[in-house]
Design a protein around this motif. Structure first.
Motif, PDB file in Angstrom:
ATOM      1  N   ALA A 159       1.049  -1.410  -0.233  1.00 54.36           N
ATOM      2  CA  ALA A 159      -0.078   0.026  -0.196  1.00 54.36           C
ATOM      3  C   ALA A 159       0.898   1.435  -0.099  1.00 54.36           C
ATOM      4  N   LEU A 160       2.066   1.732   0.980  1.00 54.07           N
ATOM      5  CA  LEU A 160       2.800   2.344   0.939  1.00 54.07           C
ATOM      6  C   LEU A 160       3.655   2.249  -0.167  1.00 54.07           C
ATOM      7  N   SER A 161       4.517   1.681  -0.675  1.00 56.76           N
ATOM      8  CA  SER A 161       4.707   1.803  -2.002  1.00 56.76           C
ATOM      9  C   SER A 161       4.386   2.057  -3.653  1.00 56.76           C
ATOM     10  N   LEU A 162       3.402   1.493  -2.980  1.00 54.75           N
ATOM     11  CA  LEU A 162       3.217   1.584  -4.790  1.00 54.75           C
ATOM     12  C   LEU A 162       2.384   3.293  -4.882  1.00 54.75           C
ATOM     13  N   ALA A 163       1.650   3.092  -3.521  1.00 54.52           N
ATOM     14  CA  ALA A 163       0.754   4.747  -3.471  1.00 54.52           C
ATOM     15  C   ALA A 163       1.457   5.531  -3.859  1.00 54.52           C
ATOM     16  N   ALA A 164       2.631   6.102  -3.606  1.00 52.24           N
ATOM     17  CA  ALA A 164       3.988   6.729  -3.291  1.00 52.24           C
ATOM     18  C   ALA A 164       3.893   6.657  -5.349  1.00 52.24           C
ATOM     19  N   MET A 165       4.292   5.332  -5.702  1.00 54.02           N
ATOM     20  CA  MET A 165       5.027   5.255  -7.538  1.00 54.02           C
ATOM     21  C   MET A 165       4.225   6.199  -7.884  1.00 54.02           C
ATOM     22  N   ASP A 166       3.386   6.070  -7.562  1.00 45.42           N
ATOM     23  CA  ASP A 166       1.795   6.548  -8.545  1.00 45.42           C
ATOM     24  C   ASP A 166       1.281   8.223  -8.197  1.00 45.42           C
ATOM     25  N   VAL A 167       1.506   8.497  -6.689  1.00 40.85           N
ATOM     26  CA  VAL A 167       0.753   9.583  -6.497  1.00 40.85           C
ATOM     27  C   VAL A 167       1.544  10.552  -5.978  1.00 40.85           C
ATOM     28  N   VAL A 168       2.718  10.837  -6.152  1.00 45.08           N
ATOM     29  CA  VAL A 168       4.157  11.885  -6.227  1.00 45.08           C
ATOM     30  C   VAL A 168       4.934  12.125  -7.239  1.00 45.08           C
ATOM     31  N   PRO A 169       4.877  11.409  -8.644  1.00 47.43           N
ATOM     32  CA  PRO A 169       5.262  11.942  -9.569  1.00 47.43           C
ATOM     33  C   PRO A 169       4.388  13.184 -10.081  1.00 47.43           C
TER      34      PRO A 169
END
Length: 516
Positions: A159-169
């Motif tokens: 949940a954490l890493s996959l969220a970051a991979m899409d949300v942050v960029p």
């Protein structure tokens, strides 16, 4: 076992950040006990539409704020992720059942993704000059406009890493995000979001909704300007169809039946250690984890013995520390899927080399890491993605046989080659039909390389996250051309007649001097 940093009051506080106007909630259990742990609000379709509307307003100011401002905010968020690592580790373990070491991979990945996008967005997206159609007469530039509001749908497993991979960029590109979180991973996402809000991201710019796919998920895909989805191939196809009808873009990371090739030049003990982790990190509940192992016959015996011994002696646990090698499956549904694949395979003649048993002495959804041999095409485990606790072992006689077997799948997400020879490994990697290939590793080399694109081929998805490609999916390139006035472009038949010869000569000259 160390004391948990998260408290019931914090769980309730994080859950309150879900966009939901009603009083409906769902009780979410935890893998360690199987018991209800916290209540999560349900977002309605109207809640999703309201979140998208607010995000649109917030996005206008966020885009105008510019790259320098967004960089400062994202770098502050990066530091808060690291400062809150213990809390994030606790939440990841509590929700997913994975070990602390495997949870650490997620925190490290989230920080890496944030740092990369903060530091590279301006250089990638600021715009560029392009050669005009007629040198000196036409001047052309390309600028990149944020797409607007991005819908992000993420699963429970990372949940954490996959969220970051899409949300942050998306944030780095100047977009807003409305994210639908899976119930089982929502608290980890909400804690990550809170760090970004405290770093300076406006609250409306990144909204989190939760609820049924048929309502919240459908409303999200109906409203946003771009869709990111990570999950099953079947659901990904439905989202792609809807995006196509709406003529909006989508990036989809879908299923995998990932293969590892073990060559005959490896140290069997080392290769077995690498294979065990590649297959059973997060108990195999990872899109890029290995489910098929093809080992050269010459070392098949010692490799198999080493793999069995390593898995038989592995420590399975759910404690919030670094004492366990493998953790729990995430839910009763995951346990049932593993059991059904195993029962089907055994009934049709497969042999259990190691594992094959629940570990209820550790936790209600724990299952011993299981390796099968004698797997044949009529078994579900042969071609279907298990997504948990089972890997199949096959013996091959050549590199070519291994490559053909690895490629004989509808999926193409990740692959792995274990060898001591870099040249041999690269030669095989060039022949594998997969979006990423790891040499000497199972998945972590490519998974952690946030400056490189990640995604699948065939039924494993379309589009890429991470790297330049991960940023460029959130912008629309806009070409702006200007007539310099050095020469008036022709408008009448007579003007074309005068300039026809010079224009054709110019084309020949440009080709002669190798000017694109």
């Amino acid at each position: 076992m160390r004391a948990q940093t998260a408290s019931p009051a914090l769980f309730a506080s994080l859950a309150d950040d879900v966009v939901a106007s009603g009083s409906d909630t769902i009780s979410v259990p935890v893998p360690a006990t199987g018991e209800p742990h916290h209540d999560l609000p349900r977002s309605s379709g109207d809640d999703v539409r309201d979140a998208v509307s607010r995000a649109r307003l917030a996005q206008l100011a966020w885009a105008r704020a510019g790259f320098a401002h967004r960089r400062r905010v994202l770098l502050r968020a990066h530091d808060l992720i690291l400062q809150r690592s213990d809390l994030l580790l606790d939440l990841i373990q509590t929700e997913s059942g994975k070990t602390r070491g495997q949870a650490l991979e997620e925190v490290f990945e989230a920080a890496s993704v944030t740092r990369y996008n903060a530091l590279t967005a301006a250089a990638t997206l600021r715009g560029r000059r392009a050669r005009g159609g007629i040198p000196l007469v036409v001047s052309t530039r390309v600028r990149y406009a944020p797409k607007g509001v991005v819908g992000v749908i993420t699963p429970w497993n990372y949940a954490l890493s996959l969220a970051a991979m899409d949300v942050v960029p998306a944030l780095a590109a100047g977009c807003a995000v409305v994210q639908k979180a899976d119930d089982q991973g929502a608290l980890s996402i909400l804690a990550l979001r809170r760090a970004f809000i405290e770093a300076g991201v406006p609250e409306a710019l990144w909204a989190v909704v939760a609820g049924e796919a048929a309502e919240a998920g459908e409303a999200l895909t109906d409203e946003v300007d771009y869709i990111c989805f990570t999950g099953s191939t079947a659901t990904g196809r439905r989202i792609a169809e809807k995006a196509g009808r709406r003529l909006v873009g989508a990036s989809l990371e879908l299923g995998g039946k990932n293969a590892m090739i073990v060559l005959d030049d490896v140290d069997p003990e080392q290769a077995a250690a690498d294979a065990a982790y590649a297959c059973f990190a997060a108990m195999g509940q990872l899109c890029v984890s290995i489910e098929r192992i093809y080992v050269h016959r010459r070392i098949a015996g010692p490799f198999q013995r080493a793999l069995v011994a390593r898995l038989r002696d592995a420590r399975i646990g759910t404690s919030l520390d670094f004492e366990s090698d493998f953790g729990s499956l995430a839910s009763s549904a995951q346990l049932e899927r593993v059991r059904s694949h195993l029962d089907d395979a055994v009934a049709k003649g497969a042999t259990v080399l190691v594992g094959g048993e629940p570990r209820t002495d550790v936790g209600p959804w724990c299952f011993s890491p299981t390796v099968l041999t004698g797997v044949t095409p009529e078994m579900r485990v042969y071609g279907e993605e298990t997504f948990g606790a089972i890997a199949s072992l096959y013996v091959v006689d050549s590199d070519e046989e291994a490559v053909l077997a690895a490629n004989a799948s509808e999926y193409g997400l990740n692959a792995s080659v274990l060898t001591r020879s870099t040249s041999r490994g690269r030669r095989i990697a060039d022949s594998l039909a997969a979006g990423s290939v790891n040499l000497g590793e199972g998945y972590r080399g490519s998974f952690s390389s946030v400056a490189a694109p990640m995604g699948g081929v065939k039924a494993s998805g379309v589009g890429r996250r991470n790297g330049r490609e991960g940023l460029l999916r959130f912008v629309e390139p806009v070409t702006v051309s200007r007539a310099t006035g050095l020469l008036q472009l022709p408008r009448t038949g007579g003007e074309f007649r005068v300039l026809a010869g010079p224009f054709l000569l110019l084309a020949r000259v440009l080709k002669a001097i190798r000017r694109a």
